[in-house]
Design a protein around this motif. Structure first.
Motif, PDB file in Angstrom:
ATOM      1  N   ASN A   1      55.023  -3.414  -8.228  1.00 48.92           N
ATOM      2  CA  ASN A   1      55.636  -2.351  -7.406  1.00 48.92           C
ATOM      3  C   ASN A   1      56.965  -2.775  -6.802  1.00 48.92           C
ATOM      4  O   ASN A   1      57.382  -2.223  -5.788  1.00 48.92           O
ATOM      5  CB  ASN A   1      54.687  -1.915  -6.296  1.00 48.92           C
ATOM      6  CG  ASN A   1      53.669  -0.918  -6.790  1.00 48.92           C
ATOM      7  OD1 ASN A   1      54.007  -0.028  -7.576  1.00 48.92           O
ATOM      8  ND2 ASN A   1      52.420  -1.094  -6.384  1.00 48.92           N
ATOM      9  N   GLN A   2      57.626  -3.764  -7.391  1.00 47.39           N
ATOM     10  CA  GLN A   2      58.883  -4.274  -6.847  1.00 47.39           C
ATOM     11  C   GLN A   2      60.087  -3.798  -7.640  1.00 47.39           C
ATOM     12  O   GLN A   2      61.217  -4.082  -7.256  1.00 47.39           O
ATOM     13  CB  GLN A   2      58.886  -5.817  -6.835  1.00 47.39           C
ATOM     14  CG  GLN A   2      57.882  -6.436  -5.910  1.00 47.39           C
ATOM     15  CD  GLN A   2      58.198  -6.175  -4.455  1.00 47.39           C
ATOM     16  OE1 GLN A   2      59.337  -6.153  -4.038  1.00 47.39           O
ATOM     17  NE2 GLN A   2      57.164  -5.927  -3.665  1.00 47.39           N
TER      18      GLN A   2
ATOM     19  N   LYS B   1      62.139  -0.617  -9.480  1.00 46.38           N
ATOM     20  CA  LYS B   1      62.224   0.847  -9.576  1.00 46.38           C
ATOM     21  C   LYS B   1      63.197   1.292 -10.655  1.00 46.38           C
ATOM     22  O   LYS B   1      63.550   2.464 -10.727  1.00 46.38           O
ATOM     23  CB  LYS B   1      62.656   1.415  -8.204  1.00 46.38           C
ATOM     24  CG  LYS B   1      61.617   1.214  -7.111  1.00 46.38           C
ATOM     25  CD  LYS B   1      60.359   2.026  -7.378  1.00 46.38           C
ATOM     26  CE  LYS B   1      59.153   1.531  -6.581  1.00 46.38           C
ATOM     27  NZ  LYS B   1      57.904   1.645  -7.361  1.00 46.38           N
TER      28      LYS B   1
ATOM     29  N   GLU C   1      55.355  -3.639 -13.569  1.00 45.26           N
ATOM     30  CA  GLU C   1      54.973  -2.394 -12.887  1.00 45.26           C
ATOM     31  C   GLU C   1      53.913  -2.658 -11.823  1.00 45.26           C
ATOM     32  O   GLU C   1      53.936  -2.051 -10.752  1.00 45.26           O
ATOM     33  CB  GLU C   1      54.446  -1.374 -13.896  1.00 45.26           C
ATOM     34  CG  GLU C   1      55.525  -0.639 -14.647  1.00 45.26           C
ATOM     35  CD  GLU C   1      56.435   0.158 -13.719  1.00 45.26           C
ATOM     36  OE1 GLU C   1      56.018   1.212 -13.247  1.00 45.26           O
ATOM     37  OE2 GLU C   1      57.572  -0.315 -13.463  1.00 45.26           O
ATOM     38  N   SER C   2      52.994  -3.571 -12.118  1.00 41.90           N
ATOM     39  CA  SER C   2      51.905  -3.798 -11.165  1.00 41.90           C
ATOM     40  C   SER C   2      52.383  -4.495  -9.896  1.00 41.90           C
ATOM     41  O   SER C   2      51.662  -4.538  -8.906  1.00 41.90           O
ATOM     42  CB  SER C   2      50.784  -4.600 -11.822  1.00 41.90           C
ATOM     43  OG  SER C   2      51.204  -5.926 -12.027  1.00 41.90           O
TER      44      SER C   2
END
Lengths: 203, 203
Positions: free
Chosen positions: A100-101, A103, A97-98
């Protein structure tokens, strides 16, 4: 004579020393630190841990830790519902999650197959992953397990279970980490990075 | 989104990370370990810490940690009542007790004078040490404080306070540790070990 001068101190030290990576000396240091904290803070400390264990829930869809029945990721309609990333535990969800790649959604196995530690496939959430895939909404499963014998075993087990279904199975790429020097990279990683080379795309 | 997926987990991680020497990553690892322990064990863990803080007492004579009003050492008539070893905290009592070389009493200062950390003589139990010496039963005070600027300051402060009384003030010996090689010993320790050499007594 009790070397801790007090049964209460001894109990607290033994409990702290039962945590992984914390020995008796560290446990004593932590206990003495807590002993000199305000009563209120220590009460909060102990209660936070007890409340966590007592009230925490696991998402019924992805088995991630959650305060609600369904976690924030699974209940977010903006996430790609057809891609599922399979991870060992909740720390991996946080790590991915950290970046941001990603979804899509997750599936937390709560461990990996490890006969030495007595962890068999039945102890993991593989059954619920297969059910999810069988329901037909998933087009891709990304295996993001550790590159160890246990991780490879688990990858292969999941691969065999999912083979009957029409789903793309991928794994995260392995290679030389960004910033690492080639001469200090282990041979297996470097060899893999050459085998799995990707097309240079200019800028 | 909360990176911990759960407020309860986040609270527990923050509490664990408030302990000295434990960072966020370690705290998360500890919290997840506790999360997979039995409820009963976690309850015992939290309660042991809360009970320790709530019920622990300090010996009214030597300020050591104790379950009773007077600790086992102070209430033991077999200990030499006229020799008092002054230490920084309870860990030093445990360390000296484990040598089996000291049969006197202790006096726990609960810290040492350290202006940087805001610890002044009034925060320590020096007043009660002076009272004890003034009552006249003590013939020797052994200063066993750390060999640091703070330790030396505290030694000197206590020395000045006790000078009016007829009491021998000694300090533990400093020198090359048993098993240590001379070439790896720091110059100050090695120099001190030559200055404070003792008579060789044969076997």
């Amino acid at each position: 004579m009790n070397p801790y001068s007090s049964k209460l101190l001894e109990n607290a030290v033994n409990e702290l020393a039962s945590l992984p990576g914390i020995g008796k000396k560290t446990a004593l240091r932590l206990a003495l630190h807590l002993l000199h904290e305000d009563m209120e803070n220590v009460e909060t400390f102990g209660q936070a841990i007890i409340q966590m264990r007592r009230n925490i829930r696991f998402c019924k869809v992805c088995h991630n830790i959650s305060d609600k029945e369904t976690c924030e990721i699974c209940s977010n309609p903006k996430r790609e519902q057809n891609v599922i990333c399979v991870v060992e535990d909740v720390r991996d969800v946080m790590a991915i999650e950290s970046t941001n790649q990603f979804k899509g959604l997750y599936h937390v196995l709560n461990g990996i197959i490890s006969p030495i530690d007595g962890i068999s496939p039945e102890d993991l959430t593989i059954g619920s992953l297969v059910e999810k895939v069988a329901s037909g909404k998933t087009t891709e499963i990304i295996l993001a397990l550790p590159a160890t014998i246990e991780g490879d075993t688990t990858n292969f087990y999941i691969y065999k279970k999912l083979r009957p279904y029409k789903v793309l199975i991928t794994t995260i790429s392995r290679g030389v980490a960004i910033g690492d020097e080639l001469e200090y990279t282990d041979e297996i990683t470097l060899g893999r990075s050459i085998l799995n080379r990707t097309l240079y795309q200019g800028s």
